[in-house]
Design a protein around this motif. Sequence first.
Motif, PDB file in Angstrom:
ATOM      1  N   THR A  24     -11.098   3.314   4.269  1.00 16.74           N
ATOM      2  CA  THR A  24     -10.336   2.361   3.497  1.00 16.74           C
ATOM      3  C   THR A  24     -11.181   1.117   3.081  1.00 16.74           C
ATOM      4  O   THR A  24     -12.027   0.761   3.874  1.00 16.74           O
ATOM      5  N   VAL A  28      -8.592  -3.076   0.301  1.00 14.13           N
ATOM      6  CA  VAL A  28      -7.292  -2.650   0.984  1.00 14.13           C
ATOM      7  C   VAL A  28      -7.261  -3.329   2.535  1.00 14.13           C
ATOM      8  O   VAL A  28      -6.289  -3.730   2.677  1.00 14.13           O
ATOM      9  N   ARG A  29      -8.370  -3.121   3.239  1.00 16.27           N
ATOM     10  CA  ARG A  29      -8.071  -3.538   4.561  1.00 16.27           C
ATOM     11  C   ARG A  29      -7.872  -5.003   4.674  1.00 16.27           C
ATOM     12  O   ARG A  29      -7.262  -5.594   5.573  1.00 16.27           O
ATOM     13  N   LEU A  32      -4.424  -5.631   3.889  1.00 15.90           N
ATOM     14  CA  LEU A  32      -3.270  -5.028   4.839  1.00 15.90           C
ATOM     15  C   LEU A  32      -3.467  -5.887   6.060  1.00 15.90           C
ATOM     16  O   LEU A  32      -2.448  -6.409   6.577  1.00 15.90           O
ATOM     17  N   ASP A 122      -4.477   7.646   9.236  1.00 14.96           N
ATOM     18  CA  ASP A 122      -5.252   7.670   7.946  1.00 14.96           C
ATOM     19  C   ASP A 122      -5.954   8.966   7.825  1.00 14.96           C
ATOM     20  O   ASP A 122      -7.168   9.298   8.105  1.00 14.96           O
ATOM     21  N   GLU A 152      -1.748   5.649   6.131  1.00 15.51           N
ATOM     22  CA  GLU A 152      -2.296   5.768   4.596  1.00 15.51           C
ATOM     23  C   GLU A 152      -2.766   7.141   3.884  1.00 15.51           C
ATOM     24  O   GLU A 152      -3.180   7.850   4.749  1.00 15.51           O
ATOM     25  N   ARG A 153      -2.137   7.321   2.747  1.00 16.56           N
ATOM     26  CA  ARG A 153      -2.351   8.403   2.009  1.00 16.56           C
ATOM     27  C   ARG A 153      -2.453   8.291   0.503  1.00 16.56           C
ATOM     28  O   ARG A 153      -2.608   7.208   0.126  1.00 16.56           O
ATOM     29  N   LYS A 155      -1.877   8.180  -3.056  1.00 16.84           N
ATOM     30  CA  LYS A 155      -0.544   7.503  -3.874  1.00 16.84           C
ATOM     31  C   LYS A 155       0.290   8.836  -4.266  1.00 16.84           C
ATOM     32  O   LYS A 155       1.525   8.416  -4.175  1.00 16.84           O
ATOM     33  N   ASP A 172       6.289  -0.105   1.660  1.00 15.41           N
ATOM     34  CA  ASP A 172       5.184   0.518   1.599  1.00 15.41           C
ATOM     35  C   ASP A 172       4.486  -0.341   0.079  1.00 15.41           C
ATOM     36  O   ASP A 172       5.136  -1.066  -0.443  1.00 15.41           O
ATOM     37  N   THR A 178      -4.308   4.730  -3.504  1.00 16.30           N
ATOM     38  CA  THR A 178      -3.857   4.545  -2.035  1.00 16.30           C
ATOM     39  C   THR A 178      -2.405   4.107  -1.951  1.00 16.30           C
ATOM     40  O   THR A 178      -2.205   3.101  -2.515  1.00 16.30           O
ATOM     41  N   THR A 179      -1.600   4.521  -1.073  1.00 16.24           N
ATOM     42  CA  THR A 179      -0.583   3.991  -0.559  1.00 16.24           C
ATOM     43  C   THR A 179      -0.366   3.786   0.965  1.00 16.24           C
ATOM     44  O   THR A 179      -0.850   4.750   1.553  1.00 16.24           O
ATOM     45  N   MET A 180       0.018   2.659   1.418  1.00 14.32           N
ATOM     46  CA  MET A 180       0.363   2.218   2.866  1.00 14.32           C
ATOM     47  C   MET A 180       1.799   2.370   3.072  1.00 14.32           C
ATOM     48  O   MET A 180       2.386   1.774   2.451  1.00 14.32           O
TER      49      MET A 180
END
Length: 187
Positions: A24, A28-29, A32, A122, A152-153, A155, A172, A178-180
């Motif tokens: 990640t 993004v981290r 998040l 993830d 996390e995957r 998009k 989400d 990437t989508t969370m």
Amino acid sequence: MTRIISGRAGGTVLDVPPKGTRPTSDRVRESLFGALDAAGLVDDARVADLYAGSGALGLESLSRGAASADLVELAAPAAALIRKNAERLRTAGVSAPARVHRANVTTYLAASAQTWDLVFIDPPYDVGEAELTAVLVALAPRLSPDATVIVERAKRSPAPAWDAAGLEADRDRAYGDTTMWWGRPAS
């Protein structure tokens, strides 16, 4: 370069497996964990980092005040690297336990007696929907009543099958490709 963003071990550089993982990104981290911290979900949390890779998500949690982290990774080289990264956090003064488990995620969950408040899932992009659903089903009994699960995957992936595990979608957020997805035990 992957690093711990904030907390007691902020700035600590983490090694990343040379192949087979998709860490990640720091950006993004940071986003998040900003949301998690604002919601009060990290401090004193019991954390699980499934498909841990470098361990960045679980270790970031520990740096920010989580009570413990279980980091589950099947690949032996990646699990060894997580242990090395966890030792760097201990050197930086993080005393909360980072337990590294070299195991298949579903097998580990089926055998575990732990309960978690915050779980990161993830998986590699090639993990199919059926396997992800099996992980959610195995995880559900191990969650505290107010737990948060973050998947996390890519998009383009469909949303997790929360309802198959007795969980419900919370929110989400997309970050580039990437989508969370956030979920929690159904009320």
